[in-house]
Motif scaffolding. Sequence first.
Motif, PDB file in Angstrom:
ATOM      1  N   GLU A 368       0.833  -1.206   0.000  1.00 34.48           N
ATOM      2  CA  GLU A 368       0.000   0.000   0.000  1.00 34.48           C
ATOM      3  C   GLU A 368       0.871   1.261   0.000  1.00 34.48           C
ATOM      4  OE1 GLU A 368      -2.811   0.008   3.141  1.00 34.48           O
ATOM      5  OE2 GLU A 368      -4.159  -1.411   2.151  1.00 34.48           O
ATOM      6  N   SER A 369       1.974   1.252   0.770  1.00 35.17           N
ATOM      7  CA  SER A 369       2.819   2.445   0.865  1.00 35.17           C
ATOM      8  C   SER A 369       3.504   2.742  -0.462  1.00 35.17           C
ATOM      9  CB  SER A 369       3.866   2.255   1.975  1.00 35.17           C
ATOM     10  OG  SER A 369       3.238   2.062   3.229  1.00 35.17           O
ATOM     11  N   LEU A 370       4.056   1.698  -1.112  1.00 31.78           N
ATOM     12  CA  LEU A 370       4.681   1.921  -2.414  1.00 31.78           C
ATOM     13  C   LEU A 370       3.639   2.243  -3.470  1.00 31.78           C
ATOM     14  CD1 LEU A 370       7.053   0.623  -0.844  1.00 31.78           C
ATOM     15  CD2 LEU A 370       7.650  -0.596  -2.943  1.00 31.78           C
ATOM     16  N   GLY A 371       2.398   1.694  -3.316  1.00 31.34           N
ATOM     17  CA  GLY A 371       1.331   2.011  -4.277  1.00 31.34           C
ATOM     18  C   GLY A 371       0.918   3.476  -4.205  1.00 31.34           C
ATOM     19  N   ARG A 372       0.889   4.080  -2.996  1.00 31.87           N
ATOM     20  CA  ARG A 372       0.553   5.505  -2.882  1.00 31.87           C
ATOM     21  C   ARG A 372       1.563   6.366  -3.643  1.00 31.87           C
ATOM     22  NH1 ARG A 372      -0.035   3.965   2.681  1.00 31.87           N
ATOM     23  NH2 ARG A 372      -2.260   3.795   3.241  1.00 31.87           N
ATOM     24  N   CYS A 373       2.851   5.967  -3.570  1.00 35.26           N
ATOM     25  CA  CYS A 373       3.878   6.728  -4.276  1.00 35.26           C
ATOM     26  C   CYS A 373       3.715   6.599  -5.788  1.00 35.26           C
ATOM     27  CB  CYS A 373       5.256   6.232  -3.856  1.00 35.26           C
ATOM     28  SG  CYS A 373       6.641   7.061  -4.648  1.00 35.26           S
ATOM     29  N   ALA A 374       3.383   5.385  -6.283  1.00 38.79           N
ATOM     30  CA  ALA A 374       3.261   5.180  -7.733  1.00 38.79           C
ATOM     31  C   ALA A 374       1.993   5.820  -8.291  1.00 38.79           C
ATOM     32  CB  ALA A 374       3.280   3.683  -8.037  1.00 38.79           C
ATOM     33  N   ILE A 375       0.869   5.753  -7.596  1.00 42.32           N
ATOM     34  CA  ILE A 375      -0.399   6.283  -8.112  1.00 42.32           C
ATOM     35  C   ILE A 375      -0.313   7.784  -8.343  1.00 42.32           C
ATOM     36  CG2 ILE A 375      -2.788   6.724  -7.423  1.00 42.32           C
ATOM     37  CD1 ILE A 375      -2.828   3.926  -6.219  1.00 42.32           C
ATOM     38  N   ARG A 376       0.454   8.511  -7.489  1.00 36.42           N
ATOM     39  CA  ARG A 376       0.596   9.955  -7.662  1.00 36.42           C
ATOM     40  C   ARG A 376       1.380  10.307  -8.923  1.00 36.42           C
ATOM     41  NH1 ARG A 376      -0.476  13.319  -3.460  1.00 36.42           N
ATOM     42  NH2 ARG A 376       1.138  14.772  -4.196  1.00 36.42           N
ATOM     43  N   CYS A 417       5.272   2.288 -13.553  1.00 40.82           N
ATOM     44  CA  CYS A 417       6.128   2.997 -12.600  1.00 40.82           C
ATOM     45  C   CYS A 417       6.771   1.985 -11.642  1.00 40.82           C
ATOM     46  CB  CYS A 417       5.330   4.040 -11.815  1.00 40.82           C
ATOM     47  SG  CYS A 417       6.313   4.921 -10.568  1.00 40.82           S
ATOM     48  N   TRP A 418       8.134   2.032 -11.530  1.00 45.63           N
ATOM     49  CA  TRP A 418       8.883   1.240 -10.544  1.00 45.63           C
ATOM     50  C   TRP A 418       9.149   2.097  -9.307  1.00 45.63           C
ATOM     51  CZ3 TRP A 418      10.067  -3.845 -10.506  1.00 45.63           C
ATOM     52  CH2 TRP A 418       9.958  -4.563 -11.697  1.00 45.63           C
ATOM     53  N   VAL A 419       8.960   1.496  -8.159  1.00 45.32           N
ATOM     54  CA  VAL A 419       9.134   2.217  -6.889  1.00 45.32           C
ATOM     55  C   VAL A 419      10.032   1.374  -5.967  1.00 45.32           C
ATOM     56  CG1 VAL A 419       8.001   3.279  -4.904  1.00 45.32           C
ATOM     57  CG2 VAL A 419       6.861   3.265  -7.139  1.00 45.32           C
ATOM     58  N   GLN A 420      10.970   2.052  -5.285  1.00 48.49           N
ATOM     59  CA  GLN A 420      11.810   1.423  -4.273  1.00 48.49           C
ATOM     60  C   GLN A 420      11.379   1.889  -2.877  1.00 48.49           C
ATOM     61  OE1 GLN A 420      15.925   2.157  -5.054  1.00 48.49           O
ATOM     62  NE2 GLN A 420      16.003   0.803  -6.857  1.00 48.49           N
ATOM     63  N   GLY A 421      11.415   0.979  -1.931  1.00 44.28           N
ATOM     64  CA  GLY A 421      10.968   1.336  -0.582  1.00 44.28           C
ATOM     65  C   GLY A 421      11.787   0.637   0.502  1.00 44.28           C
ATOM     66  N   VAL A 430      17.465  -0.259   8.829  1.00 41.86           N
ATOM     67  CA  VAL A 430      16.599  -0.840   7.791  1.00 41.86           C
ATOM     68  C   VAL A 430      16.230  -2.261   8.201  1.00 41.86           C
ATOM     69  CG1 VAL A 430      16.416  -1.448   5.366  1.00 41.86           C
ATOM     70  CG2 VAL A 430      17.702   0.590   6.045  1.00 41.86           C
ATOM     71  N   CYS A 431      14.938  -2.548   8.206  1.00 43.32           N
ATOM     72  CA  CYS A 431      14.437  -3.877   8.545  1.00 43.32           C
ATOM     73  C   CYS A 431      13.952  -4.639   7.311  1.00 43.32           C
ATOM     74  CB  CYS A 431      13.296  -3.778   9.561  1.00 43.32           C
ATOM     75  SG  CYS A 431      13.780  -3.052  11.137  1.00 43.32           S
ATOM     76  N   VAL A 432      13.378  -3.917   6.339  1.00 42.78           N
ATOM     77  CA  VAL A 432      12.837  -4.560   5.134  1.00 42.78           C
ATOM     78  C   VAL A 432      13.168  -3.669   3.937  1.00 42.78           C
ATOM     79  CG1 VAL A 432      10.785  -5.443   3.958  1.00 42.78           C
ATOM     80  CG2 VAL A 432      10.968  -5.633   6.441  1.00 42.78           C
ATOM     81  N   GLU A 433      13.610  -4.294   2.840  1.00 48.59           N
ATOM     82  CA  GLU A 433      13.810  -3.603   1.560  1.00 48.59           C
ATOM     83  C   GLU A 433      12.828  -4.174   0.552  1.00 48.59           C
ATOM     84  OE1 GLU A 433      17.853  -4.187   0.491  1.00 48.59           O
ATOM     85  OE2 GLU A 433      18.625  -2.588   1.790  1.00 48.59           O
ATOM     86  N   SER A 434      12.323  -3.306  -0.345  1.00 49.39           N
ATOM     87  CA  SER A 434      11.313  -3.762  -1.312  1.00 49.39           C
ATOM     88  C   SER A 434      11.459  -2.985  -2.617  1.00 49.39           C
ATOM     89  CB  SER A 434       9.896  -3.602  -0.757  1.00 49.39           C
ATOM     90  OG  SER A 434       9.618  -2.236  -0.557  1.00 49.39           O
ATOM     91  N   ARG A 435      10.906  -3.597  -3.651  1.00 43.19           N
ATOM     92  CA  ARG A 435      10.837  -2.965  -4.985  1.00 43.19           C
ATOM     93  C   ARG A 435       9.572  -3.488  -5.659  1.00 43.19           C
ATOM     94  NH1 ARG A 435      13.087  -3.870 -10.345  1.00 43.19           N
ATOM     95  NH2 ARG A 435      13.688  -1.871 -11.296  1.00 43.19           N
ATOM     96  N   ALA A 436       8.802  -2.554  -6.244  1.00 44.79           N
ATOM     97  CA  ALA A 436       7.500  -2.954  -6.799  1.00 44.79           C
ATOM     98  C   ALA A 436       7.264  -2.251  -8.135  1.00 44.79           C
ATOM     99  CB  ALA A 436       6.378  -2.633  -5.823  1.00 44.79           C
TER     100      ALA A 436
END
Length: 452
Positions: A368-376, A417-421, A430-436
Motif C-alpha cells: 500500500e505504501s509503495l502504491g501511494r507513491c506510484a499512483i501519484r 512505474c517502478w518504486v523502491q521502498g 533498515v528492517c525490510v527492503e522492497s521494490r515494486a
Amino acid sequence: MSDNPKPQSQPPEAKGAKGDNTKPRIYFEPLDPEKHMQGFHELWTHEEALFWFPFPVKKSISESREFLLKILPNEENPDIEKFAMMLIPENCEASQKEGEGGGNEEEGKMEMVGFVGTNRYKESGMEVGTSISISTPTHPPSFHIYAMITQLPIRASAQSAMRATISRPIQRCLRMPKMTSSCRPSLLQHHIRQYSTPPPTTPPPSDLRSQFASSELPQQVPPSTQPTPKLSLRPYIYATIFLFLGLTAGQYTRLILAPPPLAPAGTKEDDRMVEYLTAQASKLPIVQSLSTDPAWTSHDAYTSLPVPERSARLTTGPLAGARALGGYQRIFQNAETGETVTVVWFGGAIAGWPGVTHGGVIATVMDESLGRCAIRQFPGKSGVTANLELNYLKPVVTNSFYVIRAVPEQGVTERKCWVQGRLETLEGRVCVESRALFVVPKKYITRALKEF
C-alpha cells in the motif's frame, strides 16, 4: 625459658653389686654423622627394627649417610632434634680395670643401640620417633626389638616427650648379659632445648598396641557454653530479592508468550488507545520535522474511503483498531520529488512469532505504501500492483512505531512505474527492503484515489 644445665663430663657413680640391673644403662648424646655413622648404618640393616617405619632397609653406608643427613635439623624442620642411644656395660668398674691392664679395647667401646628424636610438628601435636635394636656386631639378635612413633600434644616439650617415651620401654627391654667394656662419659647429655610449657600429664604408651584405638566408648563432650550467634538477615534479603526478580521475569515472559486480549476496533478502550498513540506520535522527531516543512503535505491513511466500504477492506476491516494497523498511520508526500514517507504503528494483535510482526502484514503495508507513491505519478491517480519484491533483513517487533520510505525510479510512464521502498526503525535501521512495479490496466477502469 629456663637455662640449660651444664652437660655432665662423667657418668654418675655406678652403685650396687656386679650384675645389678638397677644401675643406669643408657645415655644419650646428639646424633653426629661422623661419630655414629657405623652404629646408625647397622641399625638400619635390620628389617625387624624397621617394621613400623615407612622406610626401606639401607644396603650401604652411603645410603645410610644420605638418609641421616635428611633427618637431621634442616631448613624445612629447624626445630627437630635427634639423639643417639648409647649402651653402658653392666660392669663398668671391672671393665675399666681390665682396660688399664691391657684389656680388649674393641670390646670395651660403647655401642649405639638405637636413636630417638622429634620428627615434625603438626597441628595435632609433635611426632616423636624411637628405634631400639639390641643386635650389635658383638652380640647376636637374641633380644627384643622395639620401634615406635608417638603423637604427643603440641604443648609438650621435646625433652619431656623424649624422656617419657623411652624411659619405660628401655627399663623393660634392655637386660644385657655381662660384658667387659670401658665406660663412656655422660649418662644423659643435656643438649635438649628447654621450654616454658609444662610436660604432658598423661603417661606415654608403653607398647605399640596402646597406640591403636581402644574398644572403650569415647567420652561424651560436654555441651558448649558459648553464646548462640545472632541470626543474620542476609539470607532473607537474598530470598526476597530473588523472589522479586523471578516474579518480574515470569510476568514479562507471560506477557510476551501469552499477552492479554486487546480491545476490538470501535470500542471505547480502542478509541482511548488511538488518542494516546496519536499524542505519542506527535512527539516523534520525524513527525514534527515533516509537519513543519512546507514542501511536505500530510494526511491520515484511508480518509478518502467511504465509511461503509472500510469494513470490507483488509487494512480498514480486520486489521483496524489500535491492536493492528489502525492505531496510527500518517502519510507525508513531497510533490517535487514524488517521495512518500509513512509513519505507522504495528499493534500487538498482528504478531506471527511472539512479539514479531507477521511477514504477510508487512508485505500488505509495503504494497500500500509503495502504491501511494506510484499512483501519484499516474495521470488517472489509479493503478494496480504488477510485481512486489521483499527482503526481510531484521525482525519488526510489535507495539512500536516504524517509518516507510518510498521513492519512484526514473523512467516513469503514464502506465508503468517502478518504486523502491524501505521499512526503517525510528533510529534509521533498515528492517525490510522492497521494490515494486505498478501499472494502469488497459481493459479495466479503476477508481481514482486521492488521499488513500
